[in-house]
Design a protein around this motif. Structure first.
Motif, short mmCIF file in Angstrom:
data_model
loop_
_atom_site.label_atom_id
_atom_site.label_comp_id
_atom_site.label_asym_id
_atom_site.label_seq_id
_atom_site.Cartn_x
_atom_site.Cartn_y
_atom_site.Cartn_z
N MET A 149 0.84 -1.20 0.00
CA MET A 149 0.00 0.00 0.00
C MET A 149 0.87 1.25 0.00
O MET A 149 1.85 1.34 0.75
N VAL A 150 0.52 2.21 -0.84
CA VAL A 150 1.13 3.54 -0.83
C VAL A 150 0.03 4.53 -0.48
O VAL A 150 -1.06 4.48 -1.06
N ARG A 151 0.30 5.41 0.45
CA ARG A 151 -0.72 6.36 0.90
C ARG A 151 -0.13 7.77 1.04
O ARG A 151 0.91 7.95 1.66
N PHE A 152 -0.81 8.74 0.44
CA PHE A 152 -0.48 10.15 0.60
C PHE A 152 -1.59 10.79 1.42
O PHE A 152 -2.77 10.63 1.08
N GLN A 153 -1.21 11.51 2.48
CA GLN A 153 -2.18 12.16 3.34
C GLN A 153 -1.88 13.65 3.45
O GLN A 153 -0.91 14.06 4.08
N ASN A 154 -2.69 14.47 2.76
CA ASN A 154 -2.56 15.94 2.81
C ASN A 154 -1.11 16.39 2.54
O ASN A 154 -0.56 17.21 3.26
N VAL A 155 -0.53 15.85 1.50
CA VAL A 155 0.88 16.11 1.19
C VAL A 155 1.04 17.41 0.43
O VAL A 155 0.30 17.71 -0.51
N GLY A 156 2.03 18.18 0.84
CA GLY A 156 2.46 19.36 0.09
C GLY A 156 3.92 19.21 -0.29
O GLY A 156 4.67 18.48 0.37
N MET A 157 4.32 19.88 -1.37
CA MET A 157 5.72 19.80 -1.80
C MET A 157 6.14 21.13 -2.40
O MET A 157 5.39 21.76 -3.15
N ARG A 158 7.33 21.55 -2.02
CA ARG A 158 7.92 22.76 -2.61
C ARG A 158 9.40 22.51 -2.83
O ARG A 158 10.00 21.62 -2.24
N TYR A 159 9.98 23.30 -3.71
CA TYR A 159 11.42 23.27 -3.95
C TYR A 159 12.05 24.47 -3.25
O TYR A 159 11.71 25.62 -3.54
N GLY A 160 12.94 24.18 -2.29
CA GLY A 160 13.59 25.26 -1.56
C GLY A 160 12.58 26.10 -0.82
O GLY A 160 11.69 25.59 -0.12
N PHE A 161 12.70 27.43 -0.99
CA PHE A 161 11.78 28.36 -0.31
C PHE A 161 10.69 28.86 -1.25
O PHE A 161 10.01 29.84 -0.95
N GLY A 162 10.53 28.20 -2.39
CA GLY A 162 9.52 28.61 -3.35
C GLY A 162 8.12 28.23 -2.92
O GLY A 162 7.91 27.60 -1.87
N PRO A 163 7.12 28.57 -3.73
CA PRO A 163 5.74 28.21 -3.41
C PRO A 163 5.52 26.72 -3.55
O PRO A 163 6.29 26.02 -4.20
N GLU A 164 4.47 26.22 -2.93
CA GLU A 164 4.15 24.80 -3.06
C GLU A 164 3.75 24.47 -4.50
O GLU A 164 2.91 25.16 -5.09
N VAL A 165 4.34 23.42 -5.04
CA VAL A 165 3.97 22.96 -6.37
C VAL A 165 2.92 21.87 -6.29
O VAL A 165 2.24 21.57 -7.27
N LEU A 166 2.78 21.24 -5.11
CA LEU A 166 1.71 20.29 -4.84
C LEU A 166 1.06 20.68 -3.52
O LEU A 166 1.76 21.00 -2.55
N ARG A 167 -0.28 20.63 -3.48
CA ARG A 167 -0.99 21.08 -2.29
C ARG A 167 -2.07 20.07 -1.90
O ARG A 167 -2.91 19.69 -2.71
N ASP A 168 -2.01 19.64 -0.64
CA ASP A 168 -3.07 18.80 -0.05
C ASP A 168 -3.39 17.58 -0.92
O ASP A 168 -4.55 17.28 -1.21
N ILE A 169 -2.34 16.86 -1.30
CA ILE A 169 -2.50 15.67 -2.14
C ILE A 169 -2.81 14.46 -1.24
O ILE A 169 -2.03 14.14 -0.34
N SER A 170 -3.92 13.80 -1.51
CA SER A 170 -4.31 12.60 -0.75
C SER A 170 -4.82 11.54 -1.72
O SER A 170 -5.69 11.82 -2.55
N PHE A 171 -4.25 10.33 -1.64
CA PHE A 171 -4.74 9.20 -2.42
C PHE A 171 -4.09 7.93 -1.90
O PHE A 171 -3.09 7.97 -1.19
#
Length: 222
Positions: free
Chosen positions: A1-23
């Motif tokens: 099983m792979v699970r993402f729960q409200n995941v966010g991702m950013r590079y360095g101090f930049g804005p989030e490129v992924l927001r609230d990813i859940s699946f």
């Protein structure tokens, strides 16, 4: 099983490129991953093959919380994931046989068993006669099949494919799609990234759709 729960991702101090990813990716499932250019598909794949940590939320891989895993534990988790990169990333100075054998050699497999296994895998993707060819002498479709063979040679539990049919003609694209479906039937969980809406319509499978860093899931109607 792979699970993402409200995941966010950013590079360095930049804005989030992924927001609230859940699946969830159930074992043995097949999901398409799609979205326009810049939607975050490559970033999501980096999270899945543990090339980049999430900035927040939880990523659970095979029962392990990635954020809590030690540096020593991460390589073992990565070995459970196979990746077919969009640009192939084959080593030009190695033959097809040697490129495919790399994951087994890195894992410490004995050469005696490796050679036969590699030859069988290349035959399975239709390259039995190109074992000793180097990537510059192979067509784009042949290089893609070498990359697929390398990604699956170590029997990964999760296989990620980044636009694997994007650089080949429609006939080859259908052949490659068939390979991934057959791998999935053998029990491998597959995430297949594509922007080809015709492919999504022709093969009825669940879709993870990204837009502006946010995810929606489309289920297959019963």
């Amino acid at each position: 099983m792979v699970r993402f729960q409200n995941v966010g991702m950013r590079y360095g101090f930049g804005p989030e490129v992924l927001r609230d990813i859940s699946f969830d990716l159930a074992p043995g499932s097949f999901h398409f991953l799609t979205g326009p250019s810049g939607a975050g598909k490559s970033s999501l794949l980096k999270l899945l093959y543990l090339a980049h940590p999430p900035s927040r939320g939880r990523v659970i891989m095979f029962g392990n919380d990635v954020a809590a895993a030690s540096r020593r534990a991460l390589p073992a988790l990565r070995r459970r994931v196979g990746v077919v990169f969009q640009d192939f990333r084959l080593l030009d100075h190695l033959t097809a046989r040697e490129n495919v054998a790399l994951p087994l050699r890195i894992a410490g497999a004995r050469p005696a068993g490796t050679d036969r296994h590699v030859a069988e895998m290349l035959a399975w993707v239709g390259l039995a006669k190109r074992l000793d060819a180097r990537p510059p002498s192979l067509s784009g479709g042949e290089q893609q099949r070498v990359a697929i063979a390398r990604a699956v040679i170590a029997n990964p539990e999760l296989l990620l494919a980044d636009e694997p049919t994007g650089s080949v003609d429609p006939v080859m694209g259908q052949r490659l799609m068939h390979l991934f479906i057959e791998l999935n039937k053998l029990g491998t969980t597959v995430v297949f990234a594509t922007h080809d809406e015709r492919l999504l319509a022709s093969v009825r499978l669940p879709v993870l759709r990204l837009r502006d860093g946010e995810l929606t899931q489309e289920r297959v109607a019963a």
